[in-house]
Design an enzyme around this catalytic site. Structure first.
Site, short mmCIF file in Angstrom:
data_model
loop_
_atom_site.label_atom_id
_atom_site.label_comp_id
_atom_site.label_asym_id
_atom_site.label_seq_id
_atom_site.Cartn_x
_atom_site.Cartn_y
_atom_site.Cartn_z
N TYR A 101 89.47 20.11 58.91
CA TYR A 101 89.61 21.47 59.44
C TYR A 101 90.02 22.45 58.34
CZ TYR A 101 88.50 23.12 63.99
OH TYR A 101 87.83 23.63 65.05
N LYS A 139 93.48 29.68 61.61
CA LYS A 139 93.93 29.68 63.02
C LYS A 139 95.45 29.92 63.09
CE LYS A 139 90.06 28.88 65.28
NZ LYS A 139 89.36 30.07 65.86
P1 NAP Z 1 79.91 29.17 68.41
O1 NAP Z 1 79.11 29.05 69.63
O2 NAP Z 1 79.24 28.85 67.11
O3 NAP Z 1 80.56 30.63 68.36
C1 NAP Z 1 81.04 31.23 67.17
C2 NAP Z 1 80.59 32.67 67.20
O4 NAP Z 1 81.17 33.39 66.09
C3 NAP Z 1 79.08 32.82 67.07
O5 NAP Z 1 78.60 33.65 68.10
C4 NAP Z 1 78.92 33.50 65.72
O6 NAP Z 1 77.78 34.32 65.63
C5 NAP Z 1 80.19 34.34 65.70
N1 NAP Z 1 80.44 34.93 64.40
C6 NAP Z 1 80.66 34.31 63.21
N2 NAP Z 1 80.82 35.23 62.23
C7 NAP Z 1 80.70 36.46 62.83
C8 NAP Z 1 80.76 37.78 62.37
N3 NAP Z 1 80.96 38.09 61.07
N4 NAP Z 1 80.61 38.80 63.26
C9 NAP Z 1 80.38 38.54 64.56
N5 NAP Z 1 80.30 37.29 65.07
C10 NAP Z 1 80.46 36.25 64.21
O7 NAP Z 1 81.19 28.19 68.46
P2 NAP Z 1 82.43 28.06 69.45
O8 NAP Z 1 82.93 26.69 69.25
O9 NAP Z 1 82.09 28.55 70.81
O10 NAP Z 1 83.50 29.02 68.77
C11 NAP Z 1 84.15 30.09 69.44
C12 NAP Z 1 85.62 30.13 69.08
O11 NAP Z 1 86.25 29.00 69.67
C13 NAP Z 1 85.92 30.05 67.59
O12 NAP Z 1 87.01 30.89 67.28
C14 NAP Z 1 86.32 28.59 67.41
O13 NAP Z 1 87.13 28.37 66.27
C15 NAP Z 1 87.08 28.40 68.69
N6 NAP Z 1 87.34 27.00 69.07
C16 NAP Z 1 86.31 26.11 69.13
C17 NAP Z 1 86.58 24.80 69.47
C18 NAP Z 1 85.47 23.78 69.52
O14 NAP Z 1 85.77 22.57 69.49
N7 NAP Z 1 84.21 24.20 69.61
C19 NAP Z 1 87.89 24.39 69.78
C20 NAP Z 1 88.92 25.31 69.72
C21 NAP Z 1 88.63 26.63 69.37
P3 NAP Z 1 76.44 33.73 64.88
O15 NAP Z 1 76.06 32.49 65.60
O16 NAP Z 1 75.49 34.85 65.01
O17 NAP Z 1 76.86 33.46 63.46
#
Ligand code: NAP
Length: 256
Positions: A156, A163
């Protein structure tokens, strides 16, 4: 049962595809009667997010790369002219260079460190500052975090440190915006298979480990993360601010 978010305007950033946590939240917000606005980062994602938005029945889909101040300002201006006010904002955005998620943390270059913090933590500050004036009747801002903010999780690395910064931002923003009745919280979700998660080396092992050893003996369902996001944006969450709410099937309490 009456809809928990009826009459509320909600901005949700971070829908990339159907597996995005933000997609599950948008689905739940529409179900609960919110008028939802989605964003996409670049032209590359525009069509996909517009199609998903149409399927979900959201009100509008707008551009916003959160690293660009001008795009944040333009987004807020479009919300001001289109809806007038805002009641909730969901920040579901993070990014780090893939190579910084596989080499030892001690080798993180300055550029990769700053990029991860800019996209994943500072953007919450910039967006909160921009949307707060639209939350004239108070509001709820939330972001998505992960346990790697407080524990060392393999691979990570810089994202865990970003985070930690994000969760500290939540506390300071909650303190600043509380007098305007704007609440700021984080939801710390358990591992969910998404595009971002795939960038973390050996992510499947983390997911399987959490599902095998957490109290509920199962993985986190994005729909239950979404229901907590509904609670936080609704009147039911009116006393909750500055918090990190774990929605991880209980994994964070385990020692081994
Ligand atoms: P995801 O579907 O890949 O979503 C991440 C989003 O961030 C995408 O829509 C991406 O857009 C956007 N993004 C990245 N850089 C950006 C920028 N400069 N401007 C605007 N948008 C931007 O993955 P996810 O897992 O759902 O992640 C969402 C949140 O949940 C994140 O903060 C992640 O750390 C958190 N989280 C995830 C998990 C897990 O296990 N998946 C667990 C805990 C927390 P593009 O695709 O267009 O780049």
């Amino acid at each position: 049962m009456s809809q928990l978010l009826a009459g509320k305007n909600a901005l949700i950033l971070g829908v990339a595809n159907k597996w995005s946590i933000a997609y599950a939240i948008a689905h739940a917000y529409v179900r609960e009667g919110a008028r939802v606005l989605l964003t996409y980062q670049s032209e590359r994602q525009k069509q996909t997010v517009e199609e998903l938005g149409a399927e979900l029945g959201v009100a509008r889909v707008l551009p916003c790369d959160v690293t660009q101040e001008a795009e944040v300002s333009a987004l807020v201006e479009q919300i001001r002219t289109g809806c007038g006010t805002l009641d909730a904002m969901v920040h579901s955005i993070a990014f780090a260079n893939k190579e910084d998620l596989s080499r030892p943390f001690v080798e993180t270059p300055r550029e990769g460190f700053l990029l991860a913090h800019d996209v994943s933590a500072y953007s919450l500050v910039a967006l909160s500052r921009a949307v707060a004036p639209l939350m004239t009747a108070g509001g709820s801002i939330m972001t998505l975090s992960y346990l790697a903010s407080v524990r060392v999780m393999p691979n990570y690395n810089v994202m865990g440190v970003a985070k930690a910064s994000l969760e500290a931002c939540v506390r300071y923003l909650a303190s600043d915006l509380g007098p305007q009745n704007i609440r700021v919280n984080a939801i710390s979700a358990g591992p969910v298979k998404t595009a971002s998660a795939r960038a973390v080396k050996d992510f499947s092992k983390m997911l399987e480990g959490a599902a095998a050893h957490g109290p509920l003996r199962r993985a986190t369902d994005p729909a239950e993360v979404a229901d907590t996001a509904v609670f936080l944006a609704s009147t039911l969450g009116r006393g909750v601010t500055g918090n990190v709410v774990y929605v991880d099937a209980g994994f964070q309490i385990m020692g081994v």
